[in-house]
Design a protein around this motif. Structure first.
Motif, PDB file in Angstrom:
ATOM      1  N   ALA A  66     -50.047 -27.902  12.985  1.00  0.00           N
ATOM      2  CA  ALA A  66     -48.679 -27.876  12.831  1.00  0.00           C
ATOM      3  C   ALA A  66     -47.825 -28.842  13.589  1.00  0.00           C
ATOM      4  O   ALA A  66     -46.699 -29.456  13.593  1.00  0.00           O
ATOM      5  N   ASN A  67     -48.536 -29.374  14.707  1.00  0.00           N
ATOM      6  CA  ASN A  67     -47.876 -30.508  15.793  1.00  0.00           C
ATOM      7  C   ASN A  67     -48.010 -31.766  15.015  1.00  0.00           C
ATOM      8  O   ASN A  67     -46.957 -32.459  15.091  1.00  0.00           O
ATOM      9  N   ALA A  68     -49.196 -31.704  14.343  1.00  0.00           N
ATOM     10  CA  ALA A  68     -49.445 -33.301  13.614  1.00  0.00           C
ATOM     11  C   ALA A  68     -48.295 -33.075  12.522  1.00  0.00           C
ATOM     12  O   ALA A  68     -47.901 -34.448  12.292  1.00  0.00           O
ATOM     13  N   VAL A  69     -48.211 -32.103  11.691  1.00  0.00           N
ATOM     14  CA  VAL A  69     -47.136 -32.217  10.536  1.00  0.00           C
ATOM     15  C   VAL A  69     -45.763 -32.337  11.002  1.00  0.00           C
ATOM     16  O   VAL A  69     -45.101 -33.085  10.603  1.00  0.00           O
ATOM     17  N   SER A  70     -45.259 -31.730  12.407  1.00  0.00           N
ATOM     18  CA  SER A  70     -44.085 -32.021  12.713  1.00  0.00           C
ATOM     19  C   SER A  70     -43.889 -33.335  13.091  1.00  0.00           C
ATOM     20  O   SER A  70     -42.851 -34.035  13.010  1.00  0.00           O
ATOM     21  N   ASN A  71     -44.974 -34.003  13.705  1.00  0.00           N
ATOM     22  CA  ASN A  71     -44.831 -35.519  14.052  1.00  0.00           C
ATOM     23  C   ASN A  71     -44.666 -36.349  13.100  1.00  0.00           C
ATOM     24  O   ASN A  71     -43.790 -37.387  12.834  1.00  0.00           O
ATOM     25  N   ALA A  72     -45.528 -36.180  11.712  1.00  0.00           N
ATOM     26  CA  ALA A  72     -45.411 -36.858  10.663  1.00  0.00           C
ATOM     27  C   ALA A  72     -44.160 -36.787   9.975  1.00  0.00           C
ATOM     28  O   ALA A  72     -43.539 -37.757   9.571  1.00  0.00           O
ATOM     29  N   LEU A  73     -43.494 -35.498   9.839  1.00  0.00           N
ATOM     30  CA  LEU A  73     -41.968 -35.241   9.386  1.00  0.00           C
ATOM     31  C   LEU A  73     -41.046 -35.549  10.146  1.00  0.00           C
ATOM     32  O   LEU A  73     -39.970 -35.882   9.423  1.00  0.00           O
ATOM     33  N   GLY A  74     -41.171 -35.560  11.466  1.00  0.00           N
ATOM     34  CA  GLY A  74     -40.217 -35.901  12.224  1.00  0.00           C
ATOM     35  C   GLY A  74     -39.271 -34.406  12.358  1.00  0.00           C
ATOM     36  O   GLY A  74     -38.102 -34.481  12.699  1.00  0.00           O
ATOM     37  N   ILE A 129     -38.651 -29.521   2.842  1.00  0.00           N
ATOM     38  CA  ILE A 129     -38.148 -30.307   3.942  1.00  0.00           C
ATOM     39  C   ILE A 129     -38.068 -31.787   3.777  1.00  0.00           C
ATOM     40  O   ILE A 129     -37.355 -32.427   3.978  1.00  0.00           O
ATOM     41  N   ILE A 130     -39.152 -32.201   3.151  1.00  0.00           N
ATOM     42  CA  ILE A 130     -39.067 -33.796   2.487  1.00  0.00           C
ATOM     43  C   ILE A 130     -37.829 -33.745   1.845  1.00  0.00           C
ATOM     44  O   ILE A 130     -37.244 -34.804   1.941  1.00  0.00           O
ATOM     45  N   MET A 131     -37.621 -33.090   0.763  1.00  0.00           N
ATOM     46  CA  MET A 131     -36.402 -33.135  -0.073  1.00  0.00           C
ATOM     47  C   MET A 131     -35.188 -33.345   0.721  1.00  0.00           C
ATOM     48  O   MET A 131     -34.417 -34.333   0.769  1.00  0.00           O
ATOM     49  N   LYS A 132     -34.978 -32.063   1.597  1.00  0.00           N
ATOM     50  CA  LYS A 132     -33.929 -32.131   2.582  1.00  0.00           C
ATOM     51  C   LYS A 132     -33.688 -33.498   3.451  1.00  0.00           C
ATOM     52  O   LYS A 132     -32.675 -33.889   3.630  1.00  0.00           O
ATOM     53  N   ASN A 133     -34.883 -33.947   3.550  1.00  0.00           N
ATOM     54  CA  ASN A 133     -34.595 -34.964   4.592  1.00  0.00           C
ATOM     55  C   ASN A 133     -34.275 -36.711   3.908  1.00  0.00           C
ATOM     56  O   ASN A 133     -34.044 -37.533   4.636  1.00  0.00           O
ATOM     57  N   LYS A 134     -34.503 -36.191   2.644  1.00  0.00           N
ATOM     58  CA  LYS A 134     -34.371 -37.749   1.866  1.00  0.00           C
ATOM     59  C   LYS A 134     -32.907 -38.464   2.169  1.00  0.00           C
ATOM     60  O   LYS A 134     -31.917 -37.488   2.120  1.00  0.00           O
TER      61      LYS A 134
END
Ligand code: MOS
Length: 757
Positions: A728-736, A752-757
């Motif tokens: 989960a920490n790795a994914v958090s770091n990957a996605l910011g 989350i990826i869509m929202k961040n676009k």
């Protein structure tokens, strides 16, 4: 020369002694036992989450060919009670049912098919109550109670003064986290065979973790003495905590039927029943409020853990206790409050699952460390090293740890091997990230379970030089038989080839407590050393007599019987034969108990556990921006286990535990609807497969524990505990983005990826 060089049979990798039979299919699991002459049982259970039974109509079921009987509460000769720690669970429901799956009775029939078929034809009328299906609903209910209260249990830690602590903080950081149910999905479902005998005796064979729990439960519901109940473990196809509480229920229900009907009865759950009826990992919701200095030093924490206990407490208090004592991880913190509350809900009961609440608490403290690091703009490794426990420091429960604290070394080694970098990298379709997670795990049962934290091993020397060993814990896939052999060989100085480990049975050794909490190596290893300590003087005395030298000159090592004084040697067989000729004692019972722990249960302060294993996992993930899928590419897994008894087995545990953590945090998504499990098989409940399980690099750290056998500590559970948070920490770091709720399903990640676009 290092001490390690003195060991002949431990510290080197041994082939698992049960590997061949298990891979060729020769092993006789429970369902391989011929069932000629046996009756079969199937469970009859509630189809509603909460309510009362009004009537039970068996008339249609009775017409099924092969139907024998319907067994229910009225047939119980002893107490209608199966609660493991709290007496809150009837063996068969007496009116009130508290979850879909709550036991109402058993159908007994000539075949298993007939029993399951007839069980479905039993018509039960209910009066339904409003079910409480979440922690929030249970906590906030004002006049709807599942038991006398909805709070199954609570544990507290009160250290220092958090007000003063927060006042000295440069920053106060808060975050909430949520973790889901996890189904054990042992490959072999629950099952047992019960045979009634003369004089109120019953014999039980089953797939199980805790023969002595079963013995107690069966004796209680039958109203007989412990000595009337014998329990033997059949080779067991996985447990992971799921065969700690549940086998007692199965055995006790089938025992009631077997005694009433005077016949041997077998019951094996089908997967649907196994998933709906049995215990799971507790879902947690957590709130962390942590005060820190600008340099990352932790000064205060106020932590609320809330656990979904399901319909019955079973092992919730163990989970709630352990989670409270480990809630802030292996870090120095002067002021801390923890409230750990477990709430009943009308869902399947939650119990033991590899780690007893530790993976959940670790998710809390290790996500929190990363959230704090982000606030302070610090490297996650740096904030951990800043606060990590070292020898001489005190834990969050104020327990001083003078020795065997390898936490820092696990961080440094994992960081070095992984080329740690917490900055994310975007590469076309993928976002890459790394995450770190560091944990401690209290070995064995701890202060709360100290009264049953003793275990036995019985060693018997045969005339022909063969040795048999009986132990009170079990092999359930973790490699216990192999390490028991190695440790016995080392303790006696004889070759492991001479040793046969007996199946675990209540008949061979005294109550050794449950096979849980990563206890086997520590408890059984010490018990073996105790037995060997009693046997060795007898052996040496016999050799001295035979070879006309002093017992002190006799050496038993590496399978050689040697007399230093006259430089002569015997075979071990000559020695064992001589023991018999001279009527010497050839069997000893070894016993070991965890030393008394100083712990205050009101404040949660003191020695929560006698020692701790430590681990750091670093995960490297790749998030697919197109699908939201999280691929865990690699895990570096550094574990301080004191001393590796069987390094290959240890790596197996680390790899298996890691796979289970990968499942919990990414692929597994346990879904219920009004209390009915929707993910009842492997097409909907996705266990990680070979393509989901990452490359695992095991890094073994050996910081010996003087009270462990040869310095060893437990590994069974530490293997899974840090994995969830690391990923989960790795994914958090990957996605910011801070990912505070698992599982990280593709839908959730893609959103989350869509929202961040
Ligand atoms: Mo396991 S959670 O120690 O049965």
């Amino acid at each position: 020369m290092s001490e390690q060089n003195y060991y002949h049979y431990i510290g080197t990798s041994h082939l698992r002694s049960d590997a061949k039979e298990k891979t060729t299919g020769e092993t006789k699991f429970l369902t391989d036992i011929p069932d000629k002459g046996m009756l079969h049982a199937a469970p009859v259970y509630s189809s509603i989450p909460f309510g009362e039974t009004i009537s039970i109509d068996v008339s249609v079921a009775e017409s099924v060919q092969g139907y024998v009987d319907f067994i229910s509460a009225k047939d119980i000769p002893g107490e209608n009670q199966i609660g493991v720690i709290f007496q809150d669970q009837p063996l068969f429901a007496d009116k009130i049912v508290r979850y879909v799956g709550d036991s109402i009775g058993l159908v007994v029939a000539e075949t298993s098919e007939a029993a399951y078929y007839a069980a479905r034809l039993i018509k039960i009328k209910y009066e339904e109550h409003t079910p409480l299906l979440s922690i929030d609903e249970s906590r906030d209910a004002e006049n709807n109670f599942i038991h006398e209260t909805n709070l199954a249990c609570k544990h507290r830690v009160r250290k220092g003064n958090i007000e003063i602590g927060f006042n000295t903080a440069d920053k106060i950081v808060e975050a909430s986290f949520k973790t889901p149910f996890q189904e054990h999905y042992y490959l072999e479902p629950q099952g047992c065979i019960v045979t009634p005998g003369n004089n109120s005796n019953v014999e039980i064979v089953g797939t199980l973790q805790c023969p002595f729990y079963i013995q107690k439960s069966v004796a209680k519901v039958l109203g007989v003495n412990l000595k009337n109940v014998s329990v033997e473990q059949a080779p067991t196809g996985g447990g992971f905590g799921g065969k700690e509480d549940i086998p007692s229920e199965l055995a006790a229900r089938v025992a009631v039927a077997a005694v009433k009907l005077g016949r041997t009865i077998k019951m094996v759950y089908r997967r649907k029943e196994d998933v709906q009826l049995t215990s799971k990992r507790h879902p947690f919701q957590m709130h962390y409020k942590v005060g820190v200095k600008n340099d990352g030093t932790l000064v205060a924490a106020d932590i609320l853990l809330e656990e979904n206990a399901g319909a019955y407490a079973t092992l919730s208090s163990v989970v709630s206790y352990r989670a409270s004592a480990q809630a802030m991880g292996p870090y120095i913190i002067p002021n801390i409050h923890v409230d750990s509350n477990s709430y009943y809900t009308n869902l399947p009961p939650t119990g033991a699952f590899r780690g007893f609440g530790s993976p959940q608490a670790a998710f809390g403290h290790e996500r929190m460390m990363d959230v704090i690091a982000a606030e302070l703009n610090m490297d996650p490794v740096e904030i951990r090293l800043k606060n990590i426990l070292k020898p001489g420091d005190a834990t969050m429960t104020d327990q001083s740890l003078p020795i065997s604290v390898g936490a820092e070394e696990t961080i440094r080694k994992a960081v070095k091997s992984s080329n740690w970098n917490h900055k994310n990298i975007e590469d076309g379709r993928y976002l890459h990230g790394m995450g770190i997670s560091t944990i401690h795990y209290g070995n064995c049962l701890g202060a709360a379970g100290w009264h049953m934290d003793g275990s036995a091993a019985r060693i018997q020397i045969q005339r022909d030089g063969k040795i048999t060993v009986a132990f009170g814990l079990v092999e359930m896939g973790q490699g216990a038989l192999t390490v028991v052999k190695q440790m016995t060989a080392e303790a006696l100085g004889i070759s492991p080839e001479r040793i046969t480990v007996l199946p675990t049975s209540t008949e061979y050794v005294p109550d050794s407590g449950p096979a849980v909490a990563s206890r086997n190596v520590v408890m059984t290893g010490n018990a073996i050393r105790d037995a060997a300590k009693k046997l060795l003087p007898i052996l040496k005395d016999a050799v001295a007599e035979l070879m006309e030298c002093k017992p002190n000159d006799v050496e038993l090592t590496n399978d050689r019987v040697f007399c230093r004084a006259n430089n002569s040697e015997l075979t071990f067989e000559e020695l064992t034969n001589y023991l018999y000729i001279t009527n010497r004692k050839t069997e000893e019972l070894g016993w070991w108990h965890v030393r008394e722990l100083e712990y205050n249960k009101d404040t949660g302060i003191g020695e929560a556990y006698f020692t701790y294993s430590y681990a750091t996992h670093i995960a490297k993930v790749r998030v697919d921006k197109l699908t939201g899928l999280v691929h865990t590419d690699k895990i570096w897994a550094a574990h301080d286990i004191g001393k590796a008894i069987n390094p290959a087995g240890l790596e197996g545990q680390i790899e298996g535990g890691t796979a289970q953590g990968v499942g919990w945090v990414t692929t597994e998504n346990f879904i219920t609807d009004r209390g009915i499990v929707q993910t009842e098989n492997l097409s909907t409940y996705l266990l990680p497969t070979a393509t989901d399980v990452p490359d695992v690099e095991s890094i073994i750290v050996e910081d010996p524990e003087p009270e462990g056998p040869w310095g060893a500590k437990g590994i069974g559970e530490p293997a899974v505990i840090p994995t969830g948070a690391a990923i989960a920490n790795a994914v958090s770091n990957a996605l910011g983005v801070q990912m505070n709720e698992i599982p990280l399903t593709p839908e959730k990640v893609l959103n989350i990826i869509m929202k961040n676009k």
